[in-house]
Design a protein around this motif. Sequence first.
Motif, PDB file in Angstrom:
ATOM      1  N   TRP A  25      41.774   0.044  -0.160  1.00 52.42           N
ATOM      2  CA  TRP A  25      40.839   0.858  -0.927  1.00 52.42           C
ATOM      3  C   TRP A  25      39.505   0.138  -1.093  1.00 52.42           C
ATOM      4  O   TRP A  25      39.438  -1.094  -1.143  1.00 52.42           O
ATOM      5  CB  TRP A  25      41.410   1.146  -2.322  1.00 52.42           C
ATOM      6  CG  TRP A  25      42.616   2.030  -2.297  1.00 52.42           C
ATOM      7  CD1 TRP A  25      43.893   1.678  -1.970  1.00 52.42           C
ATOM      8  CD2 TRP A  25      42.661   3.426  -2.609  1.00 52.42           C
ATOM      9  NE1 TRP A  25      44.730   2.762  -2.070  1.00 52.42           N
ATOM     10  CE2 TRP A  25      44.001   3.848  -2.460  1.00 52.42           C
ATOM     11  CE3 TRP A  25      41.705   4.350  -3.016  1.00 52.42           C
ATOM     12  CZ2 TRP A  25      44.402   5.161  -2.692  1.00 52.42           C
ATOM     13  CZ3 TRP A  25      42.089   5.656  -3.260  1.00 52.42           C
ATOM     14  CH2 TRP A  25      43.435   6.057  -3.096  1.00 52.42           C
ATOM     15  N   ALA A  26      38.448   0.938  -1.195  1.00 53.65           N
ATOM     16  CA  ALA A  26      37.130   0.444  -1.571  1.00 53.65           C
ATOM     17  C   ALA A  26      36.841   0.909  -2.988  1.00 53.65           C
ATOM     18  O   ALA A  26      37.323   1.962  -3.423  1.00 53.65           O
ATOM     19  CB  ALA A  26      36.062   0.968  -0.616  1.00 53.65           C
ATOM     20  N   TYR A  27      36.038   0.128  -3.704  1.00 50.70           N
ATOM     21  CA  TYR A  27      35.756   0.422  -5.109  1.00 50.70           C
ATOM     22  C   TYR A  27      34.246   0.488  -5.319  1.00 50.70           C
ATOM     23  O   TYR A  27      33.506  -0.432  -4.970  1.00 50.70           O
ATOM     24  CB  TYR A  27      36.383  -0.652  -6.004  1.00 50.70           C
ATOM     25  CG  TYR A  27      37.884  -0.713  -5.836  1.00 50.70           C
ATOM     26  CD1 TYR A  27      38.717   0.176  -6.496  1.00 50.70           C
ATOM     27  CD2 TYR A  27      38.464  -1.644  -4.971  1.00 50.70           C
ATOM     28  CE1 TYR A  27      40.099   0.140  -6.321  1.00 50.70           C
ATOM     29  CE2 TYR A  27      39.848  -1.699  -4.791  1.00 50.70           C
ATOM     30  CZ  TYR A  27      40.651  -0.804  -5.463  1.00 50.70           C
ATOM     31  OH  TYR A  27      42.013  -0.838  -5.282  1.00 50.70           O
ATOM     32  N   GLU A  28      33.816   1.613  -5.901  1.00 49.50           N
ATOM     33  CA  GLU A  28      32.403   1.839  -6.176  1.00 49.50           C
ATOM     34  C   GLU A  28      32.227   2.135  -7.666  1.00 49.50           C
ATOM     35  O   GLU A  28      33.107   2.749  -8.291  1.00 49.50           O
ATOM     36  CB  GLU A  28      31.868   3.027  -5.371  1.00 49.50           C
ATOM     37  CG  GLU A  28      31.980   2.857  -3.863  1.00 49.50           C
ATOM     38  CD  GLU A  28      31.550   4.099  -3.096  1.00 49.50           C
ATOM     39  OE1 GLU A  28      31.588   4.055  -1.861  1.00 49.50           O
ATOM     40  OE2 GLU A  28      31.188   5.114  -3.742  1.00 49.50           O
ATOM     41  N   THR A  29      31.107   1.728  -8.227  1.00 45.65           N
ATOM     42  CA  THR A  29      30.817   2.029  -9.629  1.00 45.65           C
ATOM     43  C   THR A  29      30.676   3.525  -9.824  1.00 45.65           C
ATOM     44  O   THR A  29      29.998   4.199  -9.052  1.00 45.65           O
ATOM     45  CB  THR A  29      29.519   1.334 -10.061  1.00 45.65           C
ATOM     46  OG1 THR A  29      29.658  -0.079  -9.895  1.00 45.65           O
ATOM     47  CG2 THR A  29      29.200   1.643 -11.525  1.00 45.65           C
ATOM     48  N   LYS A  30      31.354   4.052 -10.841  1.00 44.08           N
ATOM     49  CA  LYS A  30      31.190   5.464 -11.186  1.00 44.08           C
ATOM     50  C   LYS A  30      29.889   5.608 -11.971  1.00 44.08           C
ATOM     51  O   LYS A  30      29.704   4.971 -13.010  1.00 44.08           O
ATOM     52  CB  LYS A  30      32.368   5.961 -12.023  1.00 44.08           C
ATOM     53  CG  LYS A  30      32.335   7.456 -12.266  1.00 44.08           C
ATOM     54  CD  LYS A  30      33.537   7.919 -13.078  1.00 44.08           C
ATOM     55  CE  LYS A  30      33.589   9.433 -13.136  1.00 44.08           C
ATOM     56  NZ  LYS A  30      32.343  10.036 -13.647  1.00 44.08           N
ATOM     57  N   GLN A  31      28.990   6.435 -11.447  1.00 43.84           N
ATOM     58  CA  GLN A  31      27.664   6.562 -12.033  1.00 43.84           C
ATOM     59  C   GLN A  31      27.593   7.752 -12.986  1.00 43.84           C
ATOM     60  O   GLN A  31      28.188   8.791 -12.728  1.00 43.84           O
ATOM     61  CB  GLN A  31      26.622   6.730 -10.926  1.00 43.84           C
ATOM     62  CG  GLN A  31      26.641   5.631  -9.876  1.00 43.84           C
ATOM     63  CD  GLN A  31      26.105   4.304 -10.392  1.00 43.84           C
ATOM     64  OE1 GLN A  31      25.632   4.207 -11.513  1.00 43.84           O
ATOM     65  NE2 GLN A  31      26.163   3.281  -9.555  1.00 43.84           N
ATOM     66  N   ASP A  32      26.836   7.600 -14.065  1.00 40.76           N
ATOM     67  CA  ASP A  32      26.678   8.666 -15.058  1.00 40.76           C
ATOM     68  C   ASP A  32      25.365   9.379 -14.782  1.00 40.76           C
ATOM     69  O   ASP A  32      24.360   9.169 -15.455  1.00 40.76           O
ATOM     70  CB  ASP A  32      26.688   8.062 -16.467  1.00 40.76           C
ATOM     71  CG  ASP A  32      26.871   9.127 -17.541  1.00 40.76           C
ATOM     72  OD1 ASP A  32      27.161  10.290 -17.175  1.00 40.76           O
ATOM     73  OD2 ASP A  32      26.726   8.800 -18.730  1.00 40.76           O
TER      74      ASP A  32
END
Length: 326
Positions: A25-32
């Motif tokens: 898996w790759a992990y990206e910041t969840k943006q608001d």
Amino acid sequence: MELPLIPPMLATPGTLPPAAQDARWAYETKQDGQRVMVYLPGDGSVLLRARSGQDITAAYPELRPLGTVLGTTPAVLDGEVLALDADGRADFQLLQSRMGLAHAPVRAAERAARVPVHLVLFDLLHLGSRPLLSLPYTRRRGRLEELELAGPAWSTPTALVGHGERALLATREHGLEGLVCKRLDSMYEPGVRSRAWIKIRNMRSEDVVIGGWLPGRGRLTGLPGAVLAGQRAAGRLRYVGGVGTGWSEAERTELARLLRAARTDVCPFDPVPAVPDAHWVVPRLVGEVRFSTRTREGMLRQPSWLRLRPDLAPAESAADIPDDLV
């Protein structure tokens, strides 16, 4: 060229993948922010479409120069428009002052001078004459990074492969909204809420004092539809928002009994909030709520009920609004 209209792929709420699968898996910041599909026809223009498909290009004039960065090469990209606070973190409340101005270009330009936005790009769906939807995430992401899309109002943040626990912890430590986990072999599924993408929202919990309630409607007639929550600030009970979700039927029924017993004609909040149809109660009930973040005025965003705290009296509750929000 005529680019295909592509609805965004959506993530499914969930938890971190099992540790044994972490490297897949790759992990990206969840943006608001506001999700956007970016269309670059290769003629120097740019078209931004919201998740609904609405053309919102005129709302964000500072993103127009993006139309020239790939020259005559057409492309479709997936990303998110953010408004950043003084600490460089996405602030949805700031962004709201920019949203809804797609049909008011003059106002949009004026607002852009005061509240500039930044576009983060995280996927590439079409490049040149070739659709990339069927390629695995790793290849799409690799092609996106090769484009080196970094400018005054846009960037391509790094995605972390593996180390999901570390990535999630970092988002919490930095007060970010959460994490999006993307399977490395996943194709792009337009308009689908897929298990190949998992979103994890960081939620906080705090104690609140109940100062009132709103009557429910429909099947909730006779029961509270929401409670009105407060927290202490400078010796006053300040209203911090309405909480309308999180109860079982039995919990809502028991809460209705407690609220009826505590009713009063005097609003306990200072100042009195402008909440139509509010019923006030003596502020003696303490509850714990979960929420995503606070507005700059101290209001709770996306609050949901966790539990009553009969072990706490209002004076004992540690429910204080942060000093910088008072």
